[in-house]
Write a protein that holds these residues in place. Structure first.
Motif, mmCIF file in Angstrom:
data_model
loop_
_atom_site.group_PDB
_atom_site.id
_atom_site.type_symbol
_atom_site.label_atom_id
_atom_site.label_comp_id
_atom_site.label_asym_id
_atom_site.label_seq_id
_atom_site.Cartn_x
_atom_site.Cartn_y
_atom_site.Cartn_z
ATOM 1 N N ILE B 17 0.843 -1.204 0.000
ATOM 2 C CA ILE B 17 0.000 0.000 0.000
ATOM 3 C C ILE B 17 0.874 1.248 0.000
ATOM 4 O O ILE B 17 0.628 2.205 -0.740
ATOM 5 N N ARG B 18 1.923 1.191 0.789
ATOM 6 C CA ARG B 18 2.804 2.354 0.886
ATOM 7 C C ARG B 18 3.438 2.638 -0.480
ATOM 8 O O ARG B 18 3.483 3.785 -0.937
ATOM 9 N N GLY B 22 2.665 6.033 -2.890
ATOM 10 C CA GLY B 22 3.815 6.933 -3.024
ATOM 11 C C GLY B 22 3.657 8.253 -2.276
ATOM 12 O O GLY B 22 3.724 9.319 -2.871
ATOM 13 N N GLY B 23 3.413 8.194 -0.968
ATOM 14 C CA GLY B 23 3.382 9.429 -0.173
ATOM 15 C C GLY B 23 2.002 10.007 0.048
ATOM 16 O O GLY B 23 1.853 11.004 0.759
ATOM 17 N N LYS B 24 0.964 9.402 -0.564
ATOM 18 C CA LYS B 24 -0.390 9.907 -0.321
ATOM 19 C C LYS B 24 -1.080 9.026 0.724
ATOM 20 O O LYS B 24 -0.626 7.927 1.003
ATOM 21 N N HIS B 25 -2.190 9.503 1.213
ATOM 22 C CA HIS B 25 -2.997 8.763 2.200
ATOM 23 C C HIS B 25 -2.158 8.298 3.380
ATOM 24 O O HIS B 25 -2.308 7.184 3.858
ATOM 25 N N ASN B 26 -1.302 9.155 3.838
ATOM 26 C CA ASN B 26 -0.394 8.761 4.918
ATOM 27 C C ASN B 26 -1.122 8.406 6.209
ATOM 28 O O ASN B 26 -0.674 7.544 6.958
ATOM 29 N N GLU B 27 -2.262 9.091 6.445
ATOM 30 C CA GLU B 27 -2.963 8.827 7.724
ATOM 31 C C GLU B 27 -3.476 7.392 7.777
ATOM 32 O O GLU B 27 -3.341 6.716 8.807
ATOM 33 N N ASN B 28 -3.993 6.889 6.635
ATOM 34 C CA ASN B 28 -4.457 5.508 6.596
ATOM 35 C C ASN B 28 -3.315 4.536 6.801
ATOM 36 O O ASN B 28 -3.425 3.557 7.525
ATOM 37 N N PHE B 64 -10.687 -3.511 4.973
ATOM 38 C CA PHE B 64 -11.519 -2.309 4.956
ATOM 39 C C PHE B 64 -10.760 -1.126 4.347
ATOM 40 O O PHE B 64 -11.266 -0.429 3.461
ATOM 41 N N VAL B 65 -9.542 -0.936 4.841
ATOM 42 C CA VAL B 65 -8.761 0.207 4.344
ATOM 43 C C VAL B 65 -8.455 0.043 2.855
ATOM 44 O O VAL B 65 -8.534 0.993 2.082
ATOM 45 N N GLU B 66 -8.151 -1.181 2.467
ATOM 46 C CA GLU B 66 -7.858 -1.408 1.045
ATOM 47 C C GLU B 66 -9.072 -1.072 0.174
ATOM 48 O O GLU B 66 -8.933 -0.457 -0.880
ATOM 49 N N ARG B 67 -10.239 -1.488 0.670
ATOM 50 C CA ARG B 67 -11.454 -1.184 -0.099
ATOM 51 C C ARG B 67 -11.694 0.311 -0.160
ATOM 52 O O ARG B 67 -12.098 0.855 -1.182
#
Lengths: 216, 754
Positions: B17-18, B22-28, B64-67
């Motif tokens: 996922i990381r 590439g640097g987005k959605h860091n909070e998730n 869940f997060v992936e979805r």
């Protein structure tokens, strides 16, 4: 006998070659932004496809032609009084000082100190079988040459002829040709050194290799 | 042990996922990371009562997060998914989709090209109690999971050649071909068989393959994808991309970067957005037939459900193609029409369709493939022809069909039979006459001033030196003179250093000398008008389809302005000009790619005009000349609308050649990339003017992708000739004479003047 030490001293005294960049043809000269003392570079790239530093442009019939440095070195003199004037072909424009590298120094010394046996015509050259055996077994310096001995096989257009050595007796010090490659007429094939001079030459080469400081 | 494996797996998922975002959605990502860390910590402390339950909760959270993130994927994220080493690769598909497989011609790095994988596989199906193994040939690029020697799926020319060889094998054996496209693009080397030329050859052969071909796209990078992507059904994985160029490449072109510079991530992201490279976009535009849904954030090797789905889709696609041309199978066709989700569907493993075709079904299959590709991208070009004109053109087309049928097919066949007979009789009579007249001739020759004494003319021809084609040279009086000849200045030949050429006066060089250095023969590039006026008969040019205009089908930002500029500067509507002309009274159809119009790049309009020109030549039984004044490749701003022109135009060319035409290609200045790798490179008669540079990728791109320095003359026409890519090099001043010679002597059993 040729004094190698003296030659080396001479080279050391002026360790550079002066290159005079001249006008290739008539035209009006405009110098590029090069100052005295500036470093310039020669052609670079794997195939020397990148041009050297721009020194000047010469214009004739509205055709601007760039003039580039052919060797790396330092700008010694720019003949600025010619700026904007019409010059004849061959007029000196820029003087460059090209500092000699180790290889160049060695080449100068060896060319003077050795007897060069040159290719009589454009062909591929091979050592004669017995010489070849010796060269392969214990290196070219193990071969001692004398006038009239069969030394080469000259191969041209699939015809082969033997070529006899002529010149002073000695050992082969340097080999300048490669198998399966054509050598132009007049190009040196081998450099021959009289046996008594061998230690001296080896000494000089070693000195150049260790002592010569290459300057940018 | 099991817990350890599962946490390890979760860590891998987190890393994936990381990488993808590439640097987005860091909070998730931070949330997942902290949860995972917390779990690990508690695990090591031994403070978890029920490991299994806690781990399941954690896995649910990951799901869940992936979805959640799935909904926010941008095109560039999908590009990163496709390139990720954890992404499924062809080996995974062979393992999980097929029931058995044998790799052919390779084991890991021991292969002519490890990035091209070929396997004989089979799918087991049941019909009642019978079990049937259906063999297929699987061809595709293998990225491996980050294996270095696979070269990232970037196939070298010989890898594509191997693919073609086995496609032919499949054709001989009559088994379907499944191709899997996993390539960022072809490896740009010119060594024989040559990147461009081999792709062209693949396209040409695939256009006529007499077995069903199903392609599945995961990473469809331009030319490399086309090399195995021309198929009857094109499926695409939902997280894949299919594009004319990598987003980085597009950004480098858009940002006008010199080699070595890196484009800003925002620009790359924007280009990825604008190129419309995703599965949905391509489905909407019609370049693929069906999207195979992947699990959230893309399929990875452990998604076994996905493989099951893919298997069904692959079988369905093959069945559909087979039944589509086979004839009567109403119930099975009904099953196939019913897609998953709409109703309860039958497991296709339990339904049997024999995957072989009769000869007439094979004909229908190929014809269908041609129709399918011919329909594509029609709307991407702007057709400004008035309705009346369109109607009248259609009328003329129909008329030419009928006329040609009567004149060439019906009448000529009989005429030819009679003509052959007459020829035979004449030849016999000739020999007889010779024999009978011989004694008489002997007597007359012996007399002084006899008929067989050689004339002065022949004597001169035989004994004096000939001029070098004075007539063809026109003594330097060319009908078109370049505007550069109006400048009073001197020009230096680029070979002056090595050949000692003197300066040439521009009016001489671009006027009388036709842009050829008189000292070394170096060809300066000339305007395309020079050829129009000096190669073809005076006033014989009749342009058609001039109203088909290059457009901006993707709405690429800022491209409309550039296009308008090009139109204004050149006075043309597109980069391809199609016309009829004559050379020494031999009529021919010409499609000309014009370098000044956006580099001669090929988009939907150019492709459409090219196809129509080929059709016209076919109908009228004219020879067809592709004169490439210059082409920079496929127009990237049109995305897949451009890239689809590669198979489309190649198929049109194939139809033309198979109908017995003569297809000539003449390169002039710089010809690179897509067009060369398709409809130009497939011609058996490719010639070049001495001024040409011919290649797959330019020097900058080669340096960037392969890291190898190439010599400055790498793409020169003579190098292309040595490599066997072209068939000859012509002097510009001889172009007309050579073309005439080619028209009269080469190819084409079905030309109007034969």
């Amino acid at each position: 006998m040729f004094d190698i030490t003296q030659l080396l001293d001479e080279i050391k005294a002026s360790p550079y070659e002066e290159i005079v960049v001249t006008a290739p043809h008539t035209g009006v000269v405009t110098f590029a932004d090069v100052r005295e003392g500036a470093r310039v570079i020669g052609p670079s790239g794997t195939w020397k496809e990148k041009k050297g530093t721009l020194l000047a442009t010469i214009e004739r019939e509205r055709n601007q032609k760039p003039i580039h440095a052919v060797e790396k070195g330092e700008v010694k003199e720019v003949l600025r009084h010619l700026e904007g004037t019409f010059v004849e072909a061959g007029t000196p424009l820029v003087r460059l000082r090209h500092f000699l590298s180790k290889d160049e120094v060695l080449a100068i010394i060896l060319k003077k100190a050795l007897h060069l046996f040159v290719a009589p015509e454009r062909a591929k050259y091979y050592f004669a079988p017995d010489v070849d055996k010796k060269v392969k077994a214990s290196g070219p310096r193990s071969v001692s040459l004398h006038e009239g001995m069969d030394l080469f096989i000259m191969s041209r257009m699939k015809r082969e002829a033997s070529l006899a050595y002529s010149g002073p007796s000695g050992v082969i010090y340097a080999v300048y040709f490669q198998h399966n490659e054509n050598v132009d007429a007049g190009q040196p094939l081998i450099g021959v050194c009289p046996p008594d001079q061998l230690p001296l030459i080896e000494d000089v080469v070693a000195r150049v290799q260790t002592e010569w400081e290459e300057r940018e | 042990m099991d817990t350890e494996k599962r946490t390890q797996h979760l860590a891998e998922r987190l890393g994936y996922i990381r990488d993808v975002f590439g640097g987005k959605h860091n909070e998730n990502i931070a949330l997942l990371e902290s949860k995972l860390q917390e779990f690990n910590l508690r695990l090591s402390e031994g403070s978890i009562s029920d490991e299994n339950a806690a781990l399941t909760t954690l896995e649910d959270l990951f799901d869940f997060v992936e979805r959640k993130l799935e909904a926010e994927l941008t095109p560039m994220d999908k590009v990163r998914i496709v390139r990720h080493p954890q992404r499924i690769c062809l080996r995974d598909i062979l393992e999980n989709v097929y029931d058995n497989y044998t790799e052919i011609g390779g084991k890991d790095e021991h292969s002519i090209d490890p990035s091209m994988l070929i396997a004989r596989a089979y799918i087991t199906r049941r019909s009642g109690k019978k079990t049937i193994n259906q063999p297929v040939l699987v061809i595709g690029q293998e990225k491996g999971h980050g294996e270095e020697f696979r070269n990232g799926g970037s196939v070298k020319p010989w890898g594509n050649a191997k693919a073609l060889q086995y496609m032919k094998v499949a054709e001989t054996e009559g088994i379907p071909i499944h191709t899997y496209v996993f390539t960022p693009g072809s490896y740009p080397v010119e060594d024989y068989p040559g990147a461009a030329q081999q792709i062209a050859r693949n396209l040409y052969e695939m256009a006529g393959l007499r077995v069903p071909v199903i392609a599945v796209f995961s990473e469809g990078g331009s030319g490399g994808a086309e090399a195995i992507g021309l198929s009857d059904r094109r499926l695409m994985l939902s997280h894949g991309y299919y594009s004319v160029i990598s987003p980085e490449g597009a950004a480098a072109i858009e940002g006008r970067l010199r080699h070595g510079q890196r484009a800003a991530p925002e620009l790359i992201e924007k280009c990825a957005q604008q190129l419309r490279i995703t599965a949905e976009d391509n489905l909407r535009m019609g370049y693929i037939d069906h999207v195979v849904t992947e699990p959230p954030l893309g399929a990875r090797p452990y998604h076994y459900d996905f493989f099951r789905g893919l298997r069904q889709e692959i079988i369905r696609a093959t069945d559909e193609v087979i039944l589509g041309v086979k004839g009567f199978a109403p119930f099975r066709a009904m099953v196939l029409r019913r897609r998953r989700g709409k109703a309860e569907t039958m497991d296709l493993d339990n339904m049997y369709v024999r995957w072989s075709l009769s000869s007439s079904a094979k004909d229908r299959l190929v014809a269908r493939r041609h129709r399918k590709f011919n329909r594509l991208a029609r709307n991407a070009a702007r057709d400004r022809r008035p309705v009346l004109r369109k109607l009248s053109n259609m009328g003329w087309d129909a008329w030419w069909d009928i006329y040609s049928y009567f004149k060439y097919d019906l009448l000529r066949k009989h005429q030819q039979k009679i003509a052959y007979l007459v020829e035979e009789v004449e030849a016999e009579a000739q020999v007889l006459m010779e024999k009978v007249a011989a004694p008489w001739r002997k007597i007359t020759c012996a007399l002084p001033g006899g008929a067989c004494q050689s004339s002065e003319q022949t004597e001169r021809e035989l004994t004096t030196l000939s001029d070098w084609d004075e007539e063809g040279q026109r003594n330097g009086n060319w009908s078109y003179v370049s505007p550069r000849a109006k400048e009073d200045r001197a020009i230096t030949c680029p070979n002056a250093g090595s050949h000692g050429c003197l300066d040439l006066w521009a009016p001489d060089l671009f006027g009388e000398f036709a842009g050829v250095c008189t000292y070394c023969g170096h060809h300066f590039p000339m305007e395309y008008q020079w050829y129009l006026h000096n190669v073809f008969d005076e006033g014989s040019i009749f342009e058609f389809n001039a109203e088909i205009e290059a457009g901006n089908p993707l709405g690429f930002e800022g491209f409309d302005v550039k296009l308008e500029q090009a139109k204004k500067q050149t006075g043309l509507k597109s980069g391809c000009v199609t016309f009829e002309a004559r050379i020494d009274n031999v009529k021919l159809v010409v499609a000309m790619l014009v370098a000044p119009f956006r580099g001669g790049s090929v988009g939907a309009a150019e492709g459409e005009k090219f196809v129509q020109a080929a059709e016209r030549a076919k109908k009228k039984r004219y020879p067809f000349l592709a004169y490439v004044h210059g082409t920079a490749g496929i127009r990237i701003q049109e995305g897949t609308n451009g890239v689809i022109q590669m198979p489309r135009c190649t198929m049109a060319v194939r139809r033309y050649i198979e109908a017995g035409g003569l297809y000539l290609v003449l390169y002039d200045t710089n010809s690179y990339a897509g067009p060369l790798a398709s409809f130009l490179g497939c011609s058996p008669y490719q010639f070049s003017i001495r001024s040409a540079n011919i290649g797959f990728a330019g020097p900058g791109v080669i340096k960037e992708t392969t890291g190898v320095d190439i010599p400055p003359d790498y793409h020169r026409a003579y190098r292309a000739l040595s490599r066997g890519h072209i068939q000859g090099i012509w002097d510009r001043r001889d172009a007309r004479a050579n073309l005439k010679q080619a028209l009269l002597t080469m190819g084409g059993r079905n030309l109007y003047y034969r």
